[in-house]
Design a protein around this motif. Structure first.
Motif, PDB file in Angstrom:
ATOM      1  N   TYR A   1      42.081  44.349  31.601  1.00 21.54           N
ATOM      2  CA  TYR A   1      41.472  45.325  32.513  1.00 21.54           C
ATOM      3  C   TYR A   1      40.080  44.819  32.869  1.00 21.54           C
ATOM      4  O   TYR A   1      39.368  44.299  32.000  1.00 21.54           O
ATOM      5  N   VAL A   2      39.710  44.915  34.126  1.00 20.85           N
ATOM      6  CA  VAL A   2      38.349  44.564  34.540  1.00 20.85           C
ATOM      7  C   VAL A   2      37.723  45.742  35.276  1.00 20.85           C
ATOM      8  O   VAL A   2      38.407  46.505  35.956  1.00 20.85           O
ATOM      9  N   ASP A   3      36.410  45.885  35.103  1.00 22.15           N
ATOM     10  CA  ASP A   3      35.696  46.947  35.813  1.00 22.15           C
ATOM     11  C   ASP A   3      35.684  46.692  37.308  1.00 22.15           C
ATOM     12  O   ASP A   3      35.673  47.615  38.112  1.00 22.15           O
ATOM     13  N   THR A   4      35.644  45.413  37.675  1.00 26.08           N
ATOM     14  CA  THR A   4      35.622  45.022  39.082  1.00 26.08           C
ATOM     15  C   THR A   4      36.282  43.661  39.236  1.00 26.08           C
ATOM     16  O   THR A   4      36.220  42.832  38.329  1.00 26.08           O
ATOM     17  N   LEU A   5      36.905  43.452  40.387  1.00 23.15           N
ATOM     18  CA  LEU A   5      37.514  42.149  40.681  1.00 23.15           C
ATOM     19  C   LEU A   5      36.503  41.148  41.246  1.00 23.15           C
ATOM     20  O   LEU A   5      36.846  40.000  41.514  1.00 23.15           O
ATOM     21  N   GLU A   6      35.269  41.588  41.398  1.00 22.75           N
ATOM     22  CA  GLU A   6      34.269  40.763  42.064  1.00 22.75           C
ATOM     23  C   GLU A   6      34.065  39.416  41.386  1.00 22.75           C
ATOM     24  O   GLU A   6      33.964  38.378  42.036  1.00 22.75           O
ATOM     25  N   TYR A   7      34.020  39.412  40.056  1.00 26.68           N
ATOM     26  CA  TYR A   7      33.746  38.158  39.357  1.00 26.68           C
ATOM     27  C   TYR A   7      34.916  37.186  39.472  1.00 26.68           C
ATOM     28  O   TYR A   7      34.722  35.979  39.630  1.00 26.68           O
ATOM     29  N   LEU A   8      36.150  37.701  39.410  1.00 28.76           N
ATOM     30  CA  LEU A   8      37.314  36.844  39.622  1.00 28.76           C
ATOM     31  C   LEU A   8      37.308  36.285  41.046  1.00 28.76           C
ATOM     32  O   LEU A   8      37.663  35.130  41.272  1.00 28.76           O
ATOM     33  N   ARG A   9      36.903  37.114  42.001  1.00 23.24           N
ATOM     34  CA  ARG A   9      36.849  36.653  43.389  1.00 23.24           C
ATOM     35  C   ARG A   9      35.815  35.539  43.545  1.00 23.24           C
ATOM     36  O   ARG A   9      36.082  34.518  44.171  1.00 23.24           O
ATOM     37  N   ARG A  10      34.629  35.740  42.970  1.00 18.55           N
ATOM     38  CA  ARG A  10      33.566  34.744  43.080  1.00 18.55           C
ATOM     39  C   ARG A  10      33.999  33.388  42.531  1.00 18.55           C
ATOM     40  O   ARG A  10      33.678  32.337  43.085  1.00 18.55           O
TER      41      ARG A  10
END
Length: 297
Positions: free
Chosen positions: A171-180
Motif C-alpha cells: 500500500y502506498v499513500d501516493t503513487l507520486e514517488y513510483l511515477r517519479r
C-alpha cells in the motif's frame, strides 16, 4: 529467469549465494546463512551513498523525499559485482548463485550477468522477478540448498521456485514517488483516478501492478491483512511486514498477522522492519508491504 556462465571449472568448495541490498535481509540472517550482499546506491542531492546503515538509510531517504530533495538510485556496476565473485573464489567457493531483484525494476541483474562473464568461477544469475524480501527469501532458499550440499543449479532452482510462489503486496499513500522513478508499471492507469483513492499494489511478473483501490488508509491495511491470510492459505510460510516511516501501523498489522497466521508460521519469527533506502526512494513515506513466502520443500 536465470543464466549460467561457465567461468573456470568448478572446484570442490562451497556454493556461495550473492544477493543485493534490496533483498532486505536482516543482518542475523545474512550471517547465519553466509549470504554475500552487494549494495545498490542512493543519490540524495549531490551525494552518492551505498545503501546501508553507514550510508543511505530509510530515515535519510524519507526525510529527503519530504523536503523535495532530489533522490534517485543506481545499480551496482559490473565491476563491483565481479569483486564479490572474485572474493568468493579467493575464499574457496566452487560456484556462485547470484540472486537479484527484478530485471524489470533495476539493472542489477544485468550487472550480475556482465560480471559473471569475467568471473574466475561458474556464476549462475537468477532474476527473481521480485523486489525486497521476496528476493531475500529466494536467496535464503538457495543458501539452504547450497548448505545441504546441493549444486549451484539446484540452489538456483530453489531461488526461482520460491520467488515464483511468493506474494508481495503493498500500500502506498501516493503513487507520486513510483511515477517519479518510472517504476509504476501496469499501475500507471491509477494515476488518473480520484486523489482520495488509496491503491493496493502487487508485484506481478517483475513489475508493479494494480490490485485494488480502497477509500481510506485504514481500509487499505485491513485489506492487506486479509490478502496476506488468503495468500498463506494452508501452507507453511515466512512473512515479512515492511514499512517506510510508518512503524505504528506496520507494527499493528504484524501483530494481527502473527495471531492469524500462527499455524502457518509454525513458530518461525514474523519479521517486521523498515524498508531499505533504495526501494523506499521509489514508494515514499507511509508505504506498508506484506510479503508471504511459502517454504521451499
Amino acid at each position: 529467469m536465470s543464466t549460467s556462465t561457465p567461468g573456470t571449472s568448478a572446484g570442490t568448495g562451497p556454493v556461495v549465494v550473492v544477493t543485493d541490498s534490496t533483498a532486505s535481509l536482516p543482518e542475523q540472517a545474512v550471517v547465519e546463512h553466509g549470504v554475500v550482499v552487494v549494495p545498490l546506491q542512493v543519490v540524495i542531492g549531490a551525494q552518492v551513498l551505498d545503501e546501508g546503515a553507514e550510508g543511505a538509510t530509510p530515515d535519510r531517504v524519507a526525510q529527503a523525499l519530504r523536503e523535495y530533495t532530489p533522490v534517485s538510485t543506481s545499480r551496482p556496476s559490473p565491476a563491483v559485482m565481479l569483486e564479490a565473485y572474485e572474493r568468493a573464489h579467493a575464499e574457496g567457493a566452487s560456484a556462485v548463485v547470484s540472486v537479484h531483484l527484478s530485471g524489470e525494476m533495476s539493472g542489477t541483474f544485468e550487472s550480475a550477468q556482465l560480471a559473471a562473464r569475467e568471473a574466475p568461477l561458474p556464476v549462475t544469475c537468477v532474476d527473481t522477478r521480485q523486489v525486497g524480501i521476496g528476493t531475500g527469501y529466494a536467496a535464503l532458499a538457495a543458501a539452504r540448498v547450497a548448505a545441504a550440499g546441493g549444486t549451484a543449479e539446484e540452489a538456483a532452482r530453489a531461488a526461482r521456485d520460491r520467488a515464483a510462489a511468493t506474494a508481495s503486496l503493498f500500500y502506498v499513500d501516493t503513487l507520486e514517488y513510483l511515477r517519479r522513478g518510472g517504476r509504476i508499471g501496469a499501475a500507471a492507469a491509477l494515476l488518473g483516478g480520484a486523489l482520495a483513492v488509496k491503491p493496493l499494489l502487487r508485484i506481478e511478473d517483475g513489475r508493479v501492478a494494480s490490485l485494488e483501490r480502497v477509500r481510506t488508509s485504514a481500509r487499505a491495511l485491513a485489506r492487506l491483512e486479509e490478502l496476506a491470510v488468503e495468500a498463506a492459505g494452508e501452507e507453511q510460510v515466512d512473512v515479512y511486514v515492511a514499512h517506510l516511516a510508518n512503524p505504528e501501523r506496520a507494527g499493528a498489522l504484524a501483530d494481527h498477522l502473527r495471531e492469524r497466521l500462527a499455524d502457518n508460521l509454525g513458530g518461525r519469527e514474523l519479521w517486521c522492519g523498515e524498508l531499505g533506502a533504495v526501494l523506499g526512494a521509489h514508494v515514499g513515506p507511509g508505504m506498508i508491504a506484506v510479503c508471504v513466502a511459502p517454504l521451499h520443500p
